[in-house]
Design an enzyme around this catalytic site. Structure first.
Site, PDB file in Angstrom:
ATOM      1  N   SER A 177      42.930  40.187  44.335  1.00 17.47           N
ATOM      2  CA  SER A 177      42.265  39.750  43.101  1.00 17.47           C
ATOM      3  C   SER A 177      40.961  40.523  42.963  1.00 17.47           C
ATOM      4  O   SER A 177      40.467  41.089  43.948  1.00 17.47           O
ATOM      5  CB  SER A 177      41.969  38.262  43.232  1.00 17.47           C
ATOM      6  N   TYR A 190      38.299  30.906  47.746  1.00 18.11           N
ATOM      7  CA  TYR A 190      39.298  31.798  47.153  1.00 18.11           C
ATOM      8  C   TYR A 190      38.912  33.259  47.428  1.00 18.11           C
ATOM      9  O   TYR A 190      39.735  34.050  47.894  1.00 18.11           O
ATOM     10  CB  TYR A 190      39.380  31.517  45.653  1.00 18.11           C
TER      11      TYR A 190
HETATM   12  N1  LIG Z   1      45.871  34.203  37.262  1.00 16.23           N
HETATM   13  C1  LIG Z   1      44.817  34.925  37.575  1.00 16.23           C
HETATM   14  O1  LIG Z   1      43.808  34.936  36.875  1.00 16.23           O
HETATM   15  C2  LIG Z   1      44.829  35.789  38.794  1.00 16.23           C
HETATM   16  C3  LIG Z   1      43.847  36.787  38.932  1.00 16.23           C
HETATM   17  C4  LIG Z   1      43.850  37.581  40.078  1.00 16.23           C
HETATM   18  C5  LIG Z   1      44.813  37.380  41.053  1.00 16.23           C
HETATM   19  N2  LIG Z   1      45.745  36.395  40.890  1.00 16.23           N
HETATM   20  C6  LIG Z   1      46.701  36.189  41.973  1.00 16.23           C
HETATM   21  O2  LIG Z   1      48.002  36.430  41.485  1.00 16.23           O
HETATM   22  C7  LIG Z   1      48.939  35.642  42.238  1.00 16.23           C
HETATM   23  C8  LIG Z   1      49.839  34.897  41.276  1.00 16.23           C
HETATM   24  O3  LIG Z   1      49.059  34.003  40.506  1.00 16.23           O
HETATM   25  P1  LIG Z   1      49.512  33.391  39.113  1.00 16.23           P
HETATM   26  O4  LIG Z   1      48.408  33.592  38.174  1.00 16.23           O
HETATM   27  O5  LIG Z   1      50.868  33.842  38.778  1.00 16.23           O
HETATM   28  O6  LIG Z   1      49.493  31.832  39.516  1.00 16.23           O
HETATM   29  P2  LIG Z   1      50.561  30.694  39.313  1.00 16.23           P
HETATM   30  O7  LIG Z   1      49.858  29.433  39.680  1.00 16.23           O
HETATM   31  O8  LIG Z   1      51.175  30.785  37.953  1.00 16.23           O
HETATM   32  O9  LIG Z   1      51.697  31.036  40.375  1.00 16.23           O
HETATM   33  C9  LIG Z   1      51.527  30.839  41.746  1.00 16.23           C
HETATM   34  C10 LIG Z   1      52.884  30.511  42.346  1.00 16.23           C
HETATM   35  O10 LIG Z   1      52.702  30.372  43.755  1.00 16.23           O
HETATM   36  C11 LIG Z   1      53.411  29.235  44.180  1.00 16.23           C
HETATM   37  N3  LIG Z   1      52.825  28.689  45.406  1.00 16.23           N
HETATM   38  C12 LIG Z   1      51.648  28.024  45.532  1.00 16.23           C
HETATM   39  N4  LIG Z   1      51.484  27.615  46.790  1.00 16.23           N
HETATM   40  C13 LIG Z   1      52.582  28.026  47.477  1.00 16.23           C
HETATM   41  C14 LIG Z   1      53.000  27.885  48.820  1.00 16.23           C
HETATM   42  N5  LIG Z   1      52.266  27.211  49.725  1.00 16.23           N
HETATM   43  N6  LIG Z   1      54.181  28.430  49.187  1.00 16.23           N
HETATM   44  C15 LIG Z   1      54.952  29.093  48.289  1.00 16.23           C
HETATM   45  N7  LIG Z   1      54.610  29.236  47.005  1.00 16.23           N
HETATM   46  C16 LIG Z   1      53.440  28.715  46.605  1.00 16.23           C
HETATM   47  C17 LIG Z   1      53.302  28.252  43.045  1.00 16.23           C
HETATM   48  O11 LIG Z   1      54.301  27.236  43.099  1.00 16.23           O
HETATM   49  C18 LIG Z   1      53.451  29.179  41.842  1.00 16.23           C
HETATM   50  O12 LIG Z   1      54.802  29.326  41.468  1.00 16.23           O
HETATM   51  C19 LIG Z   1      48.093  34.722  43.118  1.00 16.23           C
HETATM   52  O13 LIG Z   1      48.016  35.254  44.421  1.00 16.23           O
HETATM   53  C20 LIG Z   1      46.734  34.772  42.469  1.00 16.23           C
HETATM   54  O14 LIG Z   1      45.714  34.484  43.386  1.00 16.23           O
HETATM   55  C21 LIG Z   1      45.782  35.618  39.791  1.00 16.23           C
END
Ligand SMILES: NC(=O)c1ccc[n+]([C@@H]2O[C@H](COP(=O)([O-])OP(=O)(O)OC[C@H]3O[C@@H](n4cnc5c(N)ncnc54)[C@H](O)[C@@H]3O)[C@@H](O)[C@H]2O)c1
Length: 309
Positions: A177, A190
């Site tokens: 991120s 985080y």
């Molecule tokens: N959305 C943002 O703004 C953003 C920005 C930078 C990085 N990210 C990173 O991108 C990745 C995806 O995020 P997203 O935005 O799609 O979020 P999201 O919440 O839509 O998806 C996350 C997924 O991970 C699953 N998950 C959570 N805990 C888990 C566990 N213990 N075991 C297995 N699965 C698990 C959830 O059920 C969900 O399906 C993450 O690593 C997040 O940190 C997101």
């Protein structure tokens, strides 16, 4: 004389490689990089039940890969599976796995090896966030963030890297991120876990290179906020310079980076400039810029992932 000669050869070799690297980068700045063919690769995506993970699965579905989808949420993972099949995937395997638990990762990884085969593209995407002032974050939440956002990457590498090394073939993708590049107020646990994921992925990238496993590629992705619901409520002052990103845009860039075997992907491009500024700006000037861009306020209206059901 011979040691002087050797030093000279070393220096010339270094210059040669250094210049080649620059010329290659310049060339590909003008000409698009060739994209690799991933047909038949076994692609594992963690956190495939929603957001970026789901969209990655749908994009890979069109590329004739074998998809292995992990999520803690069986229902939403199954939904992704159905959508991927509709999008053209013929081989999709779903597994319910809690990436926050080492033993569960090892258990499911063994199952995948027996039922599907050796994973060749590993995408560590599952992630969680708490979004509170540091002292208000319960200890369990700190632990959960480290377990899911960082330690899971280590355990999945332990499970799947050996076969990649044996075949000198594989691709390791780390979804870190922008919070893995710069600290953010009210995102302490985080950020710490995302810095850890970044440092781990970068170290293994260097280790595989140093050990001559040139067939194993790494891609480290650092996006700013994405509209997936994970950071629901967050906003920025200057949407032109630091926009909240569209998931489709982010996923297209990630797929592109994987196919072009790009090591670092920071989104939006402004983040490269932020890192550059951070390396030399006086702290007080940096803080003034943060205040002006309302960086300290981005988490004020944070709601986080709102359950849809
Ligand atoms: N959305 C943002 O703004 C953003 C920005 C930078 C990085 N990210 C990173 O991108 C990745 C995806 O995020 P997203 O935005 O799609 O979020 P999201 O919440 O839509 O998806 C996350 C997924 O991970 C699953 N998950 C959570 N805990 C888990 C566990 N213990 N075991 C297995 N699965 C698990 C959830 O059920 C969900 O399906 C993450 O690593 C997040 O940190 C997101």
């Amino acid at each position: 004389i011979s040691s002087k000669m050797k030093a000279m050869v070393d220096l010339l070799t270094f210059f040669g490689k250094f210049i080649c690297g620059l010329l290659e980068a310049l060339f590909y700045f003008i000409v698009p990089r060739p994209k690799k063919n991933v047909e038949g690769e076994i692609v594992l995506i963690t956190g495939a039940g929603s957001g970026i993970g789901r969209l990655l699965a749908l994009r890979f579905a069109r590329l004739k890969v074998i998809l292995v989808l992990w999520d803690i949420n069986s229902e939403s993972n199954q939904e992704t599976c159905e959508l991927a099949k509709k999008a053209g995937a013929s081989n999709v395997y779903t597994y319910t796995c809690n990436c926050g638990e080492r033993q569960d990762i090892y258990r499911v990884a063994d199952q995948v090896k027996k039922e599907v085969g050796d994973v060749t593209i590993l995408i560590n995407n599952a992630g969680v966030v708490t979004g509170k002032d540091f002292l208000e974050i319960p200890d369990e939440c700190v632990e959960r963030s480290f377990d899911v956002n960082a330690k899971a990457h280590i355990w999945t590498y332990k499970a799947f890297l050996p076969s990649m090394i044996a075949n000198n073939h594989g691709h390791l993708v780390c979804i870190s991120s922008s919070a893995g590049l710069v600290g953010v107020s009210r995102l302490s646990e985080y950020c710490a876990s995302k810095f850890a994921a970044f440092g781990f992925a970068e170290s293994i990238f260097l280790e595989t290179f140093a050990q001559g496993n040139t067939g194993i590629k790494t891609t480290i992705v650092c996006p700013f906020f994405v509209k997936t619901g994970m950071f629901e409520g967050c906003s920025t002052r200057n949407p032109l310079v630091l926009p909240i990103l569209e998931p489709d845009y982010v996923v297209n860039k990630i797929i592109n980076a994987i196919l072009e075997e790009q090591v670092y992907l920071f989104l939006p491009r402004f983040l490269y400039f932020v890192l550059f500024l951070k390396s030399f700006l006086p702290t007080k000037s940096g803080l003034a810029l943060c205040e002006y861009m309302r960086i300290f306020d981005v988490m004020n209206k944070f709601k986080g992932q709102v359950k849809k059901d």
